[in-house]
Design a protein around this motif. Structure first.
Motif, PDB file in Angstrom:
ATOM      1  N   UNK A  36       0.834  -1.210   0.000  1.00 57.92           N
ATOM      2  CA  UNK A  36       0.000   0.000   0.000  1.00 57.92           C
ATOM      3  C   UNK A  36       0.865   1.255   0.000  1.00 57.92           C
ATOM      4  N   UNK A  37       0.427   2.328  -0.595  1.00 61.94           N
ATOM      5  CA  UNK A  37      -0.825   2.460  -1.325  1.00 61.94           C
ATOM      6  C   UNK A  37      -0.576   2.386  -2.828  1.00 61.94           C
ATOM      7  N   UNK A  38       0.693   2.511  -3.180  1.00 67.37           N
ATOM      8  CA  UNK A  38       1.062   2.682  -4.585  1.00 67.37           C
ATOM      9  C   UNK A  38       0.706   1.545  -5.519  1.00 67.37           C
ATOM     10  N   UNK A  39       0.588   0.307  -4.983  1.00 67.81           N
ATOM     11  CA  UNK A  39       0.349  -0.826  -5.879  1.00 67.81           C
ATOM     12  C   UNK A  39      -1.136  -1.084  -6.135  1.00 67.81           C
ATOM     13  N   UNK A  40      -2.020  -0.281  -5.533  1.00 70.29           N
ATOM     14  CA  UNK A  40      -3.459  -0.601  -5.591  1.00 70.29           C
ATOM     15  C   UNK A  40      -4.035  -0.682  -7.002  1.00 70.29           C
ATOM     16  N   UNK A  41      -3.700   0.281  -7.831  1.00 68.83           N
ATOM     17  CA  UNK A  41      -4.284   0.327  -9.181  1.00 68.83           C
ATOM     18  C   UNK A  41      -3.718  -0.825 -10.019  1.00 68.83           C
ATOM     19  N   UNK A  42      -2.432  -1.017  -9.919  1.00 70.80           N
ATOM     20  CA  UNK A  42      -1.764  -2.131 -10.616  1.00 70.80           C
ATOM     21  C   UNK A  42      -2.362  -3.458 -10.162  1.00 70.80           C
ATOM     22  N   UNK A  43      -2.530  -3.627  -8.867  1.00 73.90           N
ATOM     23  CA  UNK A  43      -3.093  -4.871  -8.326  1.00 73.90           C
ATOM     24  C   UNK A  43      -4.493  -5.121  -8.887  1.00 73.90           C
ATOM     25  N   UNK A  44      -5.320  -4.066  -8.879  1.00 77.10           N
ATOM     26  CA  UNK A  44      -6.699  -4.220  -9.340  1.00 77.10           C
ATOM     27  C   UNK A  44      -6.743  -4.649 -10.807  1.00 77.10           C
ATOM     28  N   UNK A  45      -5.873  -4.088 -11.627  1.00 74.51           N
ATOM     29  CA  UNK A  45      -5.870  -4.448 -13.046  1.00 74.51           C
ATOM     30  C   UNK A  45      -5.271  -5.836 -13.272  1.00 74.51           C
ATOM     31  N   UNK A  46      -4.174  -6.117 -12.576  1.00 74.53           N
ATOM     32  CA  UNK A  46      -3.481  -7.397 -12.792  1.00 74.53           C
ATOM     33  C   UNK A  46      -4.332  -8.590 -12.359  1.00 74.53           C
ATOM     34  N   UNK A  47      -4.932  -8.525 -11.190  1.00 72.07           N
ATOM     35  CA  UNK A  47      -5.641  -9.703 -10.669  1.00 72.07           C
ATOM     36  C   UNK A  47      -6.829 -10.078 -11.539  1.00 72.07           C
ATOM     37  N   UNK A  48      -7.411  -9.097 -12.247  1.00 72.39           N
ATOM     38  CA  UNK A  48      -8.558  -9.424 -13.095  1.00 72.39           C
ATOM     39  C   UNK A  48      -8.164 -10.172 -14.350  1.00 72.39           C
ATOM     40  N   UNK A  49      -6.862 -10.309 -14.576  1.00 73.66           N
ATOM     41  CA  UNK A  49      -6.381 -11.086 -15.710  1.00 73.66           C
ATOM     42  C   UNK A  49      -5.686 -12.371 -15.261  1.00 73.66           C
ATOM     43  N   UNK A  50      -5.646 -12.608 -13.962  1.00 75.18           N
ATOM     44  CA  UNK A  50      -5.024 -13.836 -13.463  1.00 75.18           C
ATOM     45  C   UNK A  50      -6.077 -14.918 -13.353  1.00 75.18           C
ATOM     46  N   UNK A  51      -5.721 -16.111 -13.826  1.00 76.97           N
ATOM     47  CA  UNK A  51      -6.710 -17.178 -13.953  1.00 76.97           C
ATOM     48  C   UNK A  51      -6.532 -18.295 -12.943  1.00 76.97           C
ATOM     49  N   UNK A  52      -5.557 -18.192 -12.040  1.00 77.84           N
ATOM     50  CA  UNK A  52      -5.436 -19.209 -10.992  1.00 77.84           C
ATOM     51  C   UNK A  52      -6.193 -18.697  -9.767  1.00 77.84           C
ATOM     52  N   UNK A  53      -6.641 -19.620  -8.892  1.00 73.94           N
ATOM     53  CA  UNK A  53      -7.362 -19.172  -7.703  1.00 73.94           C
ATOM     54  C   UNK A  53      -6.463 -18.263  -6.863  1.00 73.94           C
ATOM     55  N   UNK A  54      -7.008 -17.151  -6.402  1.00 75.28           N
ATOM     56  CA  UNK A  54      -6.126 -16.271  -5.630  1.00 75.28           C
ATOM     57  C   UNK A  54      -6.803 -15.590  -4.455  1.00 75.28           C
ATOM     58  N   UNK A  55      -5.990 -15.303  -3.470  1.00 77.73           N
ATOM     59  CA  UNK A  55      -6.391 -14.480  -2.339  1.00 77.73           C
ATOM     60  C   UNK A  55      -5.583 -13.186  -2.419  1.00 77.73           C
ATOM     61  N   UNK A  56      -6.076 -12.159  -1.725  1.00 75.09           N
ATOM     62  CA  UNK A  56      -5.373 -10.878  -1.723  1.00 75.09           C
ATOM     63  C   UNK A  56      -4.939 -10.537  -0.303  1.00 75.09           C
ATOM     64  N   UNK A  57      -3.712 -10.096  -0.167  1.00 70.22           N
ATOM     65  CA  UNK A  57      -3.225  -9.576   1.104  1.00 70.22           C
ATOM     66  C   UNK A  57      -2.647  -8.187   0.871  1.00 70.22           C
ATOM     67  N   UNK A  58      -2.712  -7.359   1.887  1.00 70.67           N
ATOM     68  CA  UNK A  58      -2.158  -6.004   1.760  1.00 70.67           C
ATOM     69  C   UNK A  58      -1.167  -5.753   2.886  1.00 70.67           C
ATOM     70  N   UNK A  59      -0.141  -5.026   2.565  1.00 64.17           N
ATOM     71  CA  UNK A  59       0.881  -4.710   3.561  1.00 64.17           C
ATOM     72  C   UNK A  59       1.301  -3.260   3.322  1.00 64.17           C
ATOM     73  N   UNK A  60       1.630  -2.583   4.395  1.00 63.16           N
ATOM     74  CA  UNK A  60       1.988  -1.167   4.254  1.00 63.16           C
ATOM     75  C   UNK A  60       3.403  -0.951   4.741  1.00 63.16           C
ATOM     76  N   UNK A  61       4.125  -0.173   3.985  1.00 61.64           N
ATOM     77  CA  UNK A  61       5.479   0.181   4.392  1.00 61.64           C
ATOM     78  C   UNK A  61       5.595   1.681   4.361  1.00 61.64           C
ATOM     79  N   UNK A  62       6.048   2.252   5.448  1.00 65.48           N
ATOM     80  CA  UNK A  62       6.286   3.694   5.408  1.00 65.48           C
ATOM     81  C   UNK A  62       7.605   3.997   6.095  1.00 65.48           C
ATOM     82  N   UNK A  63       8.275   5.002   5.570  1.00 65.92           N
ATOM     83  CA  UNK A  63       9.565   5.344   6.166  1.00 65.92           C
ATOM     84  C   UNK A  63       9.334   6.222   7.386  1.00 65.92           C
ATOM     85  N   UNK A  64      10.190   6.097   8.366  1.00 61.54           N
ATOM     86  CA  UNK A  64      10.031   6.815   9.617  1.00 61.54           C
ATOM     87  C   UNK A  64      10.093   8.323   9.421  1.00 61.54           C
ATOM     88  N   UNK A  65      11.064   8.770   8.598  1.00 62.17           N
ATOM     89  CA  UNK A  65      11.228  10.222   8.483  1.00 62.17           C
ATOM     90  C   UNK A  65      10.671  10.721   7.165  1.00 62.17           C
TER      91      UNK A  65
END
Ligand code: 5GP
Ligand code: MG
Length: 169
Positions: A36-65
């Protein structure tokens, strides 16, 4: 705004990446983990073209400063992550810059007991990497410019743009 990658170019490339993923994972259930958050649009488009069964997980990384992209402490929040133990993971990020974010998150997910882990970035900035890291799937290599759109932000704006552009003053 200088458009680097048009909506059409992105759509074609995302379909090609999905085809590679479908071939590589044929029949194997997958957990797609988006940073998160930058991959959201890419994820939404990519997963709709993936044909194997899938689950979605989200993880957030932010820098301290603030919003620095140089080396610094990363805070990882995995409260929205599904159980990855024993799962085959495909980790998605919007852009590979220095490589610190992906390196840290890969280690974090492996420590959580993923069965396997592949990585996929939409963009890779040429000449910026500080730690060795080879994504399994890369959308586009781009020059060292600050880009926005298709999930990527400047101060949390512009993520909704359907293309990728270079912000000009
Ligand atoms: P790394 O840890 O590889 O240096 O940084 C990756 C993160 O930095 C990306 O997930 C993204 O949030 C941010 N980043 C790096 N370059 C850019 C850029 O050109 N535009 C935007 N919007 N974010 C960037
Ligand atoms: Mg990011």
């Amino acid at each position: 705004m200088n458009i680097l990658l048009s909506e059409d170019e992105i759509r074609v490339r995302v379909a090609q990446i999905a085809a590679e993923v479908n071939r590589d994972f044929a029949g194997r259930p997958l957990t797609v983990v988006g940073i998160l958050t930058g991959s959201l649009v890419f994820l939404a488009d990519l997963i709709r073209r993936i044909e194997v069964p899938l689950k979605i997980g989200l993880i957030q990384a932010s820098s301290y400063c603030g919003e620095t992209t140089t080396a610094g402490e990363l805070r990882i929040n995995d409260a929205l992550l599904t159980d990855v133990r024993g799962r085959d993971l495909l980790l998605l990020d919007d852009i590979l810059d220095t490589g610190h974010t992906l390196t840290r998150i890969v280690a974090h997910l492996n420590a959580k007991g993923a069965a396997s882990l592949r990585t996929c970035v939409l963009l890779r900035k040429v000449g910026r990497q500080q730690v060795p890291f080879e994504p399994d799937y890369t959308g586009f290599s781009i020059p060292d410019k600050f880009v926005i759109g298709y999930g990527l932000d400047y101060d949390d704006d512009y993520r909704h743009l359907p293309y990728i552009g270079e912000l000009t003053p």
